[in-house]
Design a protein around this motif. Structure first.
Motif, PDB file in Angstrom:
ATOM      1  N   MET A 220       0.812  -1.208   0.000  1.00  0.00           N
ATOM      2  CA  MET A 220       0.000   0.000   0.000  1.00  0.00           C
ATOM      3  C   MET A 220       0.852   1.266   0.000  1.00  0.00           C
ATOM      4  O   MET A 220       1.809   1.382   0.755  1.00  0.00           O
ATOM      5  CB  MET A 220      -0.935  -0.017   1.205  1.00  0.00           C
ATOM      6  CG  MET A 220      -1.945   1.098   1.221  1.00  0.00           C
ATOM      7  SD  MET A 220      -3.114   0.959   2.608  1.00  0.00           S
ATOM      8  CE  MET A 220      -4.170  -0.372   2.013  1.00  0.00           C
ATOM      9  N   SER A 221       0.474   2.235  -0.836  1.00  0.00           N
ATOM     10  CA  SER A 221       1.210   3.490  -0.967  1.00  0.00           C
ATOM     11  C   SER A 221       0.746   4.486   0.091  1.00  0.00           C
ATOM     12  O   SER A 221      -0.441   4.867   0.117  1.00  0.00           O
ATOM     13  CB  SER A 221       0.984   4.086  -2.356  1.00  0.00           C
ATOM     14  OG  SER A 221       1.333   5.453  -2.393  1.00  0.00           O
ATOM     15  N   PRO A 222       1.625   4.965   0.952  1.00  0.00           N
ATOM     16  CA  PRO A 222       1.212   5.970   1.947  1.00  0.00           C
ATOM     17  C   PRO A 222       0.819   7.289   1.303  1.00  0.00           C
ATOM     18  O   PRO A 222      -0.073   7.983   1.803  1.00  0.00           O
ATOM     19  CB  PRO A 222       2.451   6.116   2.836  1.00  0.00           C
ATOM     20  CG  PRO A 222       3.594   5.611   2.040  1.00  0.00           C
ATOM     21  CD  PRO A 222       3.031   4.564   1.131  1.00  0.00           C
ATOM     22  N   GLU A 223       1.467   7.647   0.202  1.00  0.00           N
ATOM     23  CA  GLU A 223       1.143   8.906  -0.478  1.00  0.00           C
ATOM     24  C   GLU A 223      -0.296   8.881  -0.998  1.00  0.00           C
ATOM     25  O   GLU A 223      -1.043   9.856  -0.840  1.00  0.00           O
ATOM     26  CB  GLU A 223       2.117   9.161  -1.630  1.00  0.00           C
ATOM     27  CG  GLU A 223       3.543   9.467  -1.202  1.00  0.00           C
ATOM     28  CD  GLU A 223       4.340   8.215  -0.844  1.00  0.00           C
ATOM     29  OE1 GLU A 223       5.411   8.355  -0.231  1.00  0.00           O
ATOM     30  OE2 GLU A 223       3.869   7.098  -1.160  1.00  0.00           O
ATOM     31  N   LYS A 266       5.203   2.182   9.647  1.00  0.00           N
ATOM     32  CA  LYS A 266       5.156   3.376  10.486  1.00  0.00           C
ATOM     33  C   LYS A 266       4.429   4.512   9.775  1.00  0.00           C
ATOM     34  O   LYS A 266       3.606   5.224  10.370  1.00  0.00           O
ATOM     35  CB  LYS A 266       6.579   3.829  10.839  1.00  0.00           C
ATOM     36  CG  LYS A 266       7.319   2.922  11.808  1.00  0.00           C
ATOM     37  CD  LYS A 266       8.712   3.481  12.054  1.00  0.00           C
ATOM     38  CE  LYS A 266       9.546   2.550  12.922  1.00  0.00           C
ATOM     39  NZ  LYS A 266      10.933   3.077  13.108  1.00  0.00           N
ATOM     40  N   GLN A 267       4.732   4.696   8.484  1.00  0.00           N
ATOM     41  CA  GLN A 267       4.081   5.755   7.709  1.00  0.00           C
ATOM     42  C   GLN A 267       2.581   5.533   7.621  1.00  0.00           C
ATOM     43  O   GLN A 267       1.783   6.451   7.839  1.00  0.00           O
ATOM     44  CB  GLN A 267       4.681   5.814   6.295  1.00  0.00           C
ATOM     45  CG  GLN A 267       6.118   6.300   6.227  1.00  0.00           C
ATOM     46  CD  GLN A 267       6.646   6.239   4.797  1.00  0.00           C
ATOM     47  OE1 GLN A 267       6.787   5.170   4.205  1.00  0.00           O
ATOM     48  NE2 GLN A 267       6.931   7.395   4.239  1.00  0.00           N
ATOM     49  N   ILE A 268       2.195   4.303   7.293  1.00  0.00           N
ATOM     50  CA  ILE A 268       0.771   3.986   7.157  1.00  0.00           C
ATOM     51  C   ILE A 268       0.069   4.153   8.501  1.00  0.00           C
ATOM     52  O   ILE A 268      -1.041   4.713   8.581  1.00  0.00           O
ATOM     53  CB  ILE A 268       0.585   2.552   6.628  1.00  0.00           C
ATOM     54  CG1 ILE A 268       1.179   2.396   5.218  1.00  0.00           C
ATOM     55  CG2 ILE A 268      -0.885   2.153   6.658  1.00  0.00           C
ATOM     56  CD1 ILE A 268       0.399   3.049   4.124  1.00  0.00           C
ATOM     57  N   TYR A 269       0.722   3.690   9.573  1.00  0.00           N
ATOM     58  CA  TYR A 269       0.106   3.792  10.900  1.00  0.00           C
ATOM     59  C   TYR A 269      -0.148   5.247  11.274  1.00  0.00           C
ATOM     60  O   TYR A 269      -1.222   5.597  11.795  1.00  0.00           O
ATOM     61  CB  TYR A 269       0.989   3.120  11.952  1.00  0.00           C
ATOM     62  CG  TYR A 269       0.378   3.177  13.337  1.00  0.00           C
ATOM     63  CD1 TYR A 269      -0.564   2.230  13.736  1.00  0.00           C
ATOM     64  CD2 TYR A 269       0.712   4.187  14.237  1.00  0.00           C
ATOM     65  CE1 TYR A 269      -1.153   2.289  14.995  1.00  0.00           C
ATOM     66  CE2 TYR A 269       0.131   4.261  15.486  1.00  0.00           C
ATOM     67  CZ  TYR A 269      -0.794   3.309  15.866  1.00  0.00           C
ATOM     68  OH  TYR A 269      -1.379   3.388  17.102  1.00  0.00           O
TER      69      TYR A 269
END
Length: 577
Positions: A220-223, A266-269
């Motif tokens: 999954m892309s965080p952007e 971490k980014q997604i969270y």
């Protein structure tokens, strides 16, 4: 709301005093979940285990009339599977003879028998048929929950204190109960652009639209997730509220095989925390994290540190077990200071699917409400399954179970190698990045890809194209799980442009034709359209069709036969012979 574990039979895990407690997520519960009451029979479970209690309150069958006096099983030893199996079978040797150390050695096993009545004073943690085959609390046998808490604590290391576990009838059941817990009719649900179709089918009756999030090589892309959540406008979404539930398969993503590492999680969270989204982490392939395939005759491009860890994983004993745990991608639970992660685990891929046994790890509110759902639906999992599985785990112990998982991982890594090697031996391979114009748009940019060309004599080096004829298929070597996901270059088919001019969905027509021809030649792949969540790769998109190939069950010989047949069918399909 009552505690899910007030029966007094399931001691809690030891939580670190330095960790925070879960936040209150009552606002995420749907209206039905908020109104659920504890089972009226729960009072009986609370008291019937009290020593000396004469139980006359419930319609409970007497164990004397259970027809099963004992339940016996012979299981493989926890170290039955080698940690570093050979890349391919030796000629004229059977599967078992090369898989195990000696052709004359019997499979290492041990046996146990579960009696109807265990000797000694009554103990709620004891596995005996008189209780295992009796009505049980929805939380299942206490000893299984104890083991699972130890496993979660040591392997996933949750970042908050009051998490707990609840057994279920496998991840499909667990996901269905999570939907019943959190989803109101019409809620939009975040998913990866490629996803597991049965997960979507679970919430379709709730009229929930899927919101596909773009993927790259790690999933999954965080952007794109930030773009979707931050730019959500109800008036442009038919009045639908911003999604508050995300379904994801982070390890060995089904179908793509992508694996999400620590920094991405971490980014997604943090994005989910910002927009108050519950992360539903579905991890059936977690322990099948195998790393990347290394072609024959080449060296792995691992760093020195990664190579040392890989070498340590091959060692027996606690050092190898510790290296295995360290090598696994950290769970979302490891970064979850709020209690917003609901993790689903299953014994299906590491023990037996037919056991129908798994568990959920979540915050105490969700566990308590899920327990109420369980009390009025499946109740506890099958007593046969829990008795056998719990006794097996007790016999192996935590360290033995970790060693078992390492052997399972090595076995599936071997099978993955068989399939990738079969492609290498059957096709001419070109190792690409998706910045290459041949594969751009097929997989996310930056993905390591392998493009296959025919080895037909008439398709030798073409100076004009600089290729071995047209590109046929491209795949990404999986880092975990059981699947190879590949794209077929249907735009290279002789009829592709004619079909487009006729206004037909050329991609779908040709992929359907290829899939049928493969099935007629006794090779069955899963079509990619089963897994398309409505992202950019929808049918009729960019001239690529997709298949998912499983390497989990076929023998070495069957794997090679299937890929050779695939090659022959592709040559005919593209008019190369």
């Amino acid at each position: 709301m009552d505690s899910a574990f007030e029966f007094g039979t399931q001691p809690r895990h030891d939580a670190s005093a330095s960790l925070p407690k879960a936040k209150d997520f009552t606002h995420h519960l749907n209206q039905v979940s908020k109104k659920r009451a504890a089972s009226s029979l729960k009072e009986l479970y609370r008291y019937q285990g009290v020593p000396g209690m004469i139980v006359m309150a419930g319609g409970i069958p007497h164990p004397e009339v259970f027809p099963f006096e004992t339940l016996s099983a012979t299981i493989l030893a926890h170290d039955a599977f080698p940690l570093d199996p050979p890349r391919e079978p030796k000629k004229n040797k059977s599967l078992l003879s090369w898989l195990f150390s000696s052709s004359s050695a019997a499979l290492p096993t041990s046996s146990f028998t579960i009696p109807k009545w265990a000797p000694g004073p009554p103990d709620p943690k004891t596995i005996q048929l008189s209780t295992s085959l009796q009505y049980q609390a929805a939380t299942g046998p206490p000893s299984l929950a104890l083991f699972l808490r130890e496993y979660v604590s040591k392997v996933y290391k949750p970042a908050y204190a009051d998490w707990d576990v609840l057994v279920n009838v496998g991840n499909t059941d667990g996901w269905g109960k999570i939907i019943s817990l959190l989803v109101e009719k019409g809620d939009a649900i975040l998913v990866e652009e490629w996803t597991y179709p049965s997960a979507v089918n679970t919430f379709l009756p709730f009229e929930c639209p899927t919101i596909p999030i773009k993927m790259d090589k790690e999933g999954m892309s965080p952007e794109h997730l930030e773009e979707v959540l931050g730019g959500w406008k109800e008036d442009e979404r038919d009045g639908k509220k911003r999604p508050h539930i995300m379904y994801t398969i982070p390890t060995g993503q089904n179908p793509t095989g992508a694996t999400m590492e620590a920094e991405r999680k971490k980014q997604i969270y943090e994005i989910c925390k910002k927009y108050d989204v519950i992360i539903c982490e579905d991890e059936p392939y977690y322990c099948l994290y195998t790393g990347e395939w290394t072609p024959k005759g080449t060296q792995s491009d691992r760093s020195i540190l990664a190579q040392r860890l890989a070498d340590a994983e091959k060692k027996e004993g606690s050092e190898g077990n510790a290296a295995f745990i360290k090598s696994l991608p950290p769970s979302y639970l490891h970064f979850d200071t709020d209690g917003r992660v609901v993790r689903m685990d299953t014994f299906s891929k590491t023990s037996a699917p037919g056991s129908r046994l798994g568990w959920i790890t979540a915050n105490p509110l969700f566990i308590e409400r899920l327990t109420r759902i369980t009390e009025t639906s499946t109740q506890a999992p099958s007593g046969f399954a829990t008795a056998l599985t719990t006794t097996m785990l007790q016999k192996w112990g935590f360290e033995g179970y970790i060693r078992w998982l390492r052997g399972v991982k090595a076995t599936y890594n071997m099978r993955k190698t068989w399939m990738c090697d079969a492609f290498e031996d059957t096709f001419h391979l070109e190792f690409d990045q998706t910045t290459n114009s041949v594969v751009r748009g097929l997989f996310p940019e930056g993905t390591k890809t392998i493009t296959c060309y025919s080895k037909q004599p008439r398709n030798k080096w073409d100076e004009k194209k600089g290729l071995h004829g047209p590109a046929l298929v491209t795949f990404t070597p999986p880092t975990a799980g059981m699947f190879v996901f590949l794209g077929v270059h249907v735009s290279e088919h002789p009829d592709y442009q004619d079909l487009l001019r006729k206004g037909e969905d050329a991609t779908h027509v040709l992929v359907q034709k290829l899939w049928t021809e493969l099935a007629d030649n006794l090779v069955l792949f899963a079509p990619g359209w089963y897994f398309d969540a409505g992202g950019e790769h929808a049918i009729g998109g960019k001239g690529y069709g997709y298949f998912r190939l499983s390497f989990s069950i076929a023998t070495y010989e069957e794997t090679y036969e299937a890929i050779k047949t695939f090659s022959k069918v592709l040559d005919k399909f593209f008019g190369l012979n």
